[in-house]
Every structure is written in structure tokens, then in C-alpha cells.
Design a protein around this motif. Structure first.
Motif, PDB file in Angstrom:
ATOM      1  N   PHE A  96       0.879  -1.177   0.000  1.00 22.34           N
ATOM      2  CA  PHE A  96       0.000   0.000   0.000  1.00 22.34           C
ATOM      3  C   PHE A  96       0.910   1.219   0.000  1.00 22.34           C
ATOM      4  N   GLY A  97       0.724   2.089  -0.993  1.00 21.83           N
ATOM      5  CA  GLY A  97       1.654   3.189  -1.161  1.00 21.83           C
ATOM      6  C   GLY A  97       3.058   2.643  -1.321  1.00 21.83           C
ATOM      7  N   SER A  98       4.008   3.174  -0.540  1.00 22.91           N
ATOM      8  CA  SER A  98       5.394   2.684  -0.585  1.00 22.91           C
ATOM      9  C   SER A  98       5.685   1.688   0.525  1.00 22.91           C
ATOM     10  N   MET A  99       4.637   1.196   1.202  1.00 21.58           N
ATOM     11  CA  MET A  99       4.792   0.271   2.323  1.00 21.58           C
ATOM     12  C   MET A  99       4.475  -1.162   1.904  1.00 21.58           C
ATOM     13  N   ARG A 100       5.065  -2.106   2.611  1.00 24.94           N
ATOM     14  CA  ARG A 100       4.757  -3.523   2.401  1.00 24.94           C
ATOM     15  C   ARG A 100       4.532  -4.186   3.751  1.00 24.94           C
ATOM     16  N   LEU A 101       3.426  -4.883   3.869  1.00 22.83           N
ATOM     17  CA  LEU A 101       3.103  -5.650   5.071  1.00 22.83           C
ATOM     18  C   LEU A 101       3.244  -7.127   4.736  1.00 22.83           C
ATOM     19  N   THR A 102       3.945  -7.863   5.593  1.00 26.12           N
ATOM     20  CA  THR A 102       4.186  -9.289   5.364  1.00 26.12           C
ATOM     21  C   THR A 102       3.701 -10.085   6.568  1.00 26.12           C
ATOM     22  N   SER A 115       1.746 -12.360  13.235  1.00 23.02           N
ATOM     23  CA  SER A 115       2.409 -11.069  13.369  1.00 23.02           C
ATOM     24  C   SER A 115       2.565 -10.505  11.959  1.00 23.02           C
ATOM     25  N   TYR A 116       2.779  -9.211  11.883  1.00 22.69           N
ATOM     26  CA  TYR A 116       2.943  -8.562  10.583  1.00 22.69           C
ATOM     27  C   TYR A 116       4.166  -7.658  10.620  1.00 22.69           C
ATOM     28  N   THR A 117       5.049  -7.824   9.640  1.00 23.86           N
ATOM     29  CA  THR A 117       6.178  -6.905   9.531  1.00 23.86           C
ATOM     30  C   THR A 117       5.837  -5.804   8.538  1.00 23.86           C
ATOM     31  N   LEU A 118       6.349  -4.609   8.815  1.00 23.09           N
ATOM     32  CA  LEU A 118       6.126  -3.454   7.944  1.00 23.09           C
ATOM     33  C   LEU A 118       7.466  -2.985   7.392  1.00 23.09           C
ATOM     34  N   THR A 119       7.548  -2.865   6.082  1.00 21.29           N
ATOM     35  CA  THR A 119       8.758  -2.423   5.401  1.00 21.29           C
ATOM     36  C   THR A 119       8.466  -1.159   4.617  1.00 21.29           C
ATOM     37  N   ASP A 120       9.360  -0.188   4.720  1.00 22.67           N
ATOM     38  CA  ASP A 120       9.279   1.035   3.930  1.00 22.67           C
ATOM     39  C   ASP A 120      10.131   0.829   2.679  1.00 22.67           C
ATOM     40  N   LEU A 121       9.498   0.566   1.548  1.00 23.01           N
ATOM     41  CA  LEU A 121      10.218   0.222   0.324  1.00 23.01           C
ATOM     42  C   LEU A 121      11.030   1.380  -0.229  1.00 23.01           C
ATOM     43  N   ASP A 122      10.724   2.601   0.216  1.00 20.22           N
ATOM     44  CA  ASP A 122      11.504   3.758  -0.228  1.00 20.22           C
ATOM     45  C   ASP A 122      12.891   3.800   0.407  1.00 20.22           C
ATOM     46  N   THR A 123      13.040   3.134   1.556  1.00 21.33           N
ATOM     47  CA  THR A 123      14.310   3.232   2.284  1.00 21.33           C
ATOM     48  C   THR A 123      15.060   1.908   2.367  1.00 21.33           C
ATOM     49  N   GLY A 124      14.440   0.807   2.020  1.00 19.03           N
ATOM     50  CA  GLY A 124      15.143  -0.461   2.077  1.00 19.03           C
ATOM     51  C   GLY A 124      14.204  -1.640   2.100  1.00 19.03           C
ATOM     52  N   LYS A 125      14.776  -2.829   2.258  1.00 17.10           N
ATOM     53  CA  LYS A 125      13.990  -4.061   2.225  1.00 17.10           C
ATOM     54  C   LYS A 125      13.840  -4.702   3.601  1.00 17.10           C
ATOM     55  N   GLU A 126      14.471  -4.092   4.619  1.00 13.25           N
ATOM     56  CA  GLU A 126      14.393  -4.654   5.962  1.00 13.25           C
ATOM     57  C   GLU A 126      13.180  -4.087   6.698  1.00 13.25           C
ATOM     58  N   PRO A 127      12.538  -4.874   7.549  1.00 14.19           N
ATOM     59  CA  PRO A 127      11.359  -4.380   8.279  1.00 14.19           C
ATOM     60  C   PRO A 127      11.728  -3.286   9.278  1.00 14.19           C
ATOM     61  N   VAL A 128      10.821  -2.340   9.441  1.00 13.31           N
ATOM     62  CA  VAL A 128      11.026  -1.262  10.413  1.00 13.31           C
ATOM     63  C   VAL A 128      10.119  -1.430  11.631  1.00 13.31           C
ATOM     64  N   MET A 129       9.022  -2.143  11.481  1.00 12.04           N
ATOM     65  CA  MET A 129       8.085  -2.382  12.574  1.00 12.04           C
ATOM     66  C   MET A 129       7.587  -3.815  12.491  1.00 12.04           C
ATOM     67  N   VAL A 130       7.159  -4.337  13.652  1.00 15.00           N
ATOM     68  CA  VAL A 130       6.472  -5.614  13.665  1.00 15.00           C
ATOM     69  C   VAL A 130       5.276  -5.503  14.606  1.00 15.00           C
ATOM     70  N   PHE A 131       4.126  -5.942  14.121  1.00 14.92           N
ATOM     71  CA  PHE A 131       2.874  -5.928  14.884  1.00 14.92           C
ATOM     72  C   PHE A 131       2.659  -7.349  15.384  1.00 14.92           C
ATOM     73  N   THR A 132       2.869  -7.540  16.677  1.00 11.63           N
ATOM     74  CA  THR A 132       2.987  -8.886  17.231  1.00 11.63           C
ATOM     75  C   THR A 132       1.707  -9.433  17.858  1.00 11.63           C
ATOM     76  N   GLY A 133       0.623  -8.669  17.821  1.00 13.88           N
ATOM     77  CA  GLY A 133      -0.596  -9.156  18.458  1.00 13.88           C
ATOM     78  C   GLY A 133      -0.361  -9.452  19.922  1.00 13.88           C
ATOM     79  N   ASP A 134      -0.742 -10.663  20.359  1.00 16.54           N
ATOM     80  CA  ASP A 134      -0.556 -11.063  21.752  1.00 16.54           C
ATOM     81  C   ASP A 134       0.606 -12.041  21.919  1.00 16.54           C
ATOM     82  N   ALA A 135       1.511 -12.088  20.941  1.00 19.09           N
ATOM     83  CA  ALA A 135       2.684 -12.949  21.083  1.00 19.09           C
ATOM     84  C   ALA A 135       3.727 -12.298  21.984  1.00 19.09           C
TER      85      ALA A 135
END
Length: 456
Positions: A96-102, A115-135
Motif C-alpha cells: 500500500f503506497g510505498s509500504m509492504r506488510l508481510t 504477526s505482521y512486519t512493515l517495510t518502507d520500500l523507499d528506504t530499504g527491504k528490511e522491516p522497520v516495525m512488527v505488529f505482534t498481536g498477543d505474542a
């Protein structure tokens, strides 16, 4: 990137709005979900996807409600038979936009947990955030007892694998975005700090110091957490999809006569005033449940098959009370007492009161060996850390099913940590015919401040 964390007070539920360019997503939306639509409208974005981390057990998910407003697609994990939305597979990606959720399958709290990792494709391929739920939480990990004691070892083992083999390897600099903060019933020791990274958790989180798999499992199995009865209702609703609200319920302002008529038809009365106000005077056979205590305690004491009436400290508290209740699935809120408690007693309708006792008077009664039942309604963990000698411990949420352990022929003196939970408890006792009941002012906080001893 536009990032907003939305905190639902009381439940300590955290949901997330993330946007890029003209597209956005929402993770774990709450049921009163207009906040996300308003954010999207303010930022001139369309909500494209709705992601759930797991089937929640402590609040009603707002995915269907938000889909109704936005037509966004809903996604969640395999492992339970959801009646709505779409299933996700490990590694599935959404741009979505320049973001990727995996999507990452991270079972342990529940089998379908993602869980979901968030990557900013404008700045690189490594995740910048992770949404871990209740893990993984700040300072804690998710509870693993929801399927019962037989399944807890398996879930704890899965949680270890999810955290140590999938989440932590994402990198120490990755920002942690859990589904709950401090005060949630989904963890036993979630830190009050709202922000963290995987690196900080690796170093500071007590559970993550158990790097040996068997030690971690043993650590999780030693946890003793409360299991509110409303969890079953939330699981049922969140599997099928909760009923659509299409706006908050609008309870009617009721005159004292109308209010009494609803009571006579079987409605349950919740008095949301503070304990000192409730103790001074209240309508007979009502629950004392202060406004900000609704998210934590309504699910322990209120039935789902009866209409609800409200007594408010201020009329302006109505919307907050309604929001708190509908997040737990209490939609049948038929009205509130117009004019408050004063309107009731000005009509000369019957009232009751709760007697208060200071810690000094309680101390004197104990020294004089006065006959009483001293009742501590705090959690077991709080009790174990120190309590008043001679007390018995019954958690406030379990009091109504343990009344046979409390004699009616002696005075009952109730304490918690602040007089709030004890106010709930005294109202329960009053409803069940206990007339000689006292609430300890300031409870354990005042007891300790007075310099009085506790035992373990």
C-alpha cells in the motif's frame, strides 16, 4: 508514512492505522471504529485492508464494522473456523503506497496468531516495525492458557519458537507494536512503557531471559492469570463476526418512575459513580462499577441476557460508558437515570448505603479480636505480595460464585488496593442479602501508608 496508535483505555487494547500516499491499513480495529474512518478522511486516504492478529478473547473486534464503512478486505490466520474475512498464508505480502506488510505465522497465544512486519520500500527491504498481536508485549509475552491446562505446554512451546525463531531475528532495531499495553488481561506483567524495540525486549523482557526452550515453557506454565467468563462470549462473537452496530446505542433518559419500571422488568443497574458517592446513597440491588472500571470488570459481573440501566455521576459520562460496554458486547443499554441519583431520592424512592471504615478503625477491631470476615478481593498475585493478617482472599470477579464461603451472620469488611474493587464487592454482597458490610477507605494503600504490617 502516516502512523497512528489508537489506545482503548481500560482494556489497554492497541490498534494501528498506517498510511502511505493515498492508501492505508488498519490492524486489530476496535468495534466503535469511526476513529479509523475519520483518520483516513483527514489524511485523504482509502482504507484498503484490515488485518487481525488473532481471534481476540478480551474485546469485540471491529473488522466487520469497519468493512461496512470502507469496503476494505479483512484478513486473518488459519487455525480457527472464521465465518468472515479471508485467510492468510505465511509470507503473504500486501503493498500500500510505498509500504509492504508481510504476514508471519506466530502461534503460541493461539494457534492462528499472526504477526505482521512493515517495510518502507523507499528506504530499504528490511522491516522497520512488527505488529505482534498477543505474542510479544513490552515487558511480557502472551498468555498460553486459553485452551486449558492440557494444551498450555504445547502453546508455550509454540510461543517460544515464534518469538525466538521468527520475531527476534527480524533485528534489534525493529519497533515493537503489540496489541495490548499495561493493564490488559492478556498478559500478567505488561510494562507501563508504551514503546519498545525488539532489541530492548531481548535485553529487558523477563520472559526473554529464558533463552532455553524448556526454561521458557516452565516459566510460562507457572503463570496464574484470571480467566474472565466473558472471554467465551468474545471468542464466539469474534469467530462469527460481532453484530453490526452502525453507530453507538443511544440510551434513553429515564425518569425515576420509568427507571424503576425497567428494573421491575428485570434490567440490571450499573452505578458508574465513584465508590464514595455510591457508598453514601444508591439504588438498592445495583452494581457499583465506577466509570473507568467498566472495561476491566463488567465482563466479570454483568449478564449478557438482561438489559442494562446506568446511573451516572455526570450526564457527560454517558458516551464513555456506552463505548466501554459495546466493546465487550453489551449492546442492550436501555436507558440512564435522568437527573442522577438526586432525582431518585427526591422522589422518595428506596435507597441503600455502604458503610465505610478507616484503616485505623479496622486495626482497632483486629486488635480487639472483634468477630468479622475480613475479605481481600485483590488478585492472587497481589495477595501473595502482602495482605492483612486474618483476611481471606476471593478475587472480586469470582465473588458471586463463592458466596457460600462468606457467612451472613457476621460483619464483612472488604478491602482491595484503593476502595474501588472493594466497592464492587460490597455491592455484590448487598445484592445477595449481606447487610453488615463495610468498605475500607483507601484499602491496602492506606493500610501501608499508616505503617501497619502485612503478612505473606
Amino acid at each position: 508514512m502516516k502512523f497512528e496508535r489508537i489506545k482503548s483505555e481500560g482494556l489497554a487494547h492497541l490498534s494501528y492505522f498506517i498510511g502511505s500516499e493515498n492508501e492505508s491499513i488498519v490492524i486489530d480495529p476496535r468495534r466503535d471504529c469511526q476513529v479509523y474512518a475519520e483518520l483516513a478522511r483527514r489524511e485523504s486516504m482509502n482504507i484498503k485492508y484490515i488485518f487481525e492478529t488473532h481471534r481476540n478473547e478480551d474485546y469485540l473486534i471491529g473488522s466487520l464494522e469497519l468493512k461496512k464503512l470502507t469496503d476494505a478486505e479483512i484478513y486473518h490466520g488459519h487455525g480457527v473456523d472464521f465465518k468472515y474475512g479471508n485467510y492468510l498464508n505465511e509470507g503473504q505480502e500486501f503493498d500500500f503506497g510505498s509500504m509492504r506488510l508481510t504476514a508471519l505465522h506466530t502461534p503460541g497465544h493461539t494457534d492462528e496468531s499472526l504477526s505482521y512486519t512493515l517495510t518502507d520500500l523507499d528506504t530499504g527491504k528490511e522491516p522497520v516495525m512488527v505488529f505482534t498481536g498477543d505474542a510479544l508485549f513490552v515487558g511480557d509475552t502472551g498468555r498460553t492458557d486459553l485452551y486449558g491446562p492440557e494444551e498450555a505446554p504445547r502453546l508455550a512451546a509454540n510461543l517460544y519458537d515464534s518469538i525466538f525463531n521468527k520475531i527476534l531475528p527480524l533485528g534489534d532495531g525493529v519497533i515493537l507494536c503489540p496489541a495490548h499495553g499495561a493493564g490488559s488481561v492478556c498478559g500478567g506483567a505488561i510494562a507501563k512503557r508504551d514503546y519498545s524495540t525488539l532489541g530492548l525486549e531481548r535485553v529487558q523482557n523477563p520472559a526473554l531471559q529464558k533463552t532455553n526452550r524448556e526454561e521458557f515453557i516452565k516459566f510460562k506454565l507457572q503463570e496464574k492469570l484470571e480467566f474472565p467468563p466473558y472471554f467465551y462470549k468474545m471468542e464466539q462473537y469474534n469467530l462469527q463476526g460481532p453484530p453490526l452496530l452502525q453507530g453507538l446505542p443511544v440510551p434513553k433518559p429515564l425518569s425515576p418512575v420509568e427507571f424503576r419500571a425497567e428494573m421491575e422488568k428485570g434490567a440490571v443497574v450499573v452505578d458508574t459513580r465513584m465508590p464514595h458517592s455510591f457508598g453514601g446513597t444508591h439504588i438498592r440491588n445495583t452494581y457499583s462499577l465506577w466509570l473507568n472500571g467498566i472495561p476491566s470488570f463488567a465482563g466479570w459481573i454483568l449478564p449478557y441476557d438482561k438489559p442494562i440501566l446506568l446511573v451516572l455521576e455526570e450526564k457527560e459520562h454517558l458516551e464513555t460508558a456506552v463505548r466501554y460496554l459495546v466493546r465487550l458486547g453489551y449492546d442492550n443499554i436501555v436507558g440512564f437515570l435522568n437527573g442522577g441519583i438526586a432525582a431518585w431520592y427526591m422522589k422518595a424512592l428506596p435507597v441503600d448505603k455502604i458503610s465505610f471504615i478507616s484503616v485505623h478503625d479496622l486495626k482497632n477491631k483486629l486488635q480487639e479480636h472483634e468477630e468479622m470476615t475480613l475479605l481481600d478481593v485483590r488478585k492472587k498475585k497481589e495477595w501473595d505480595e502482602g495482605h492483612i493478617q486474618g483476611a481471606k482472599n476471593i478475587y472480586v470477579g469470582e465473588l458471586e460464585i463463592n458466596l457460600d464461603k462468606i457467612p451472613k451472620d457476621s460483619q464483612v469488611i472488604v478491602y482491595c488496593d484503593s476502595s474501588r474493587r472493594s466497592s464492587i464487592a460490597t455491592s455484590i454482597l448487598k445484592k445477595h442479602g449481606y447487610n453488615n458490610v463495610y468498605n475500607v477507605l483507601g484499602s491496602m494503600t492506606a493500610w501501608k501508608n499508616a505503617g501497619y504490617n502485612t503478612v505473606k
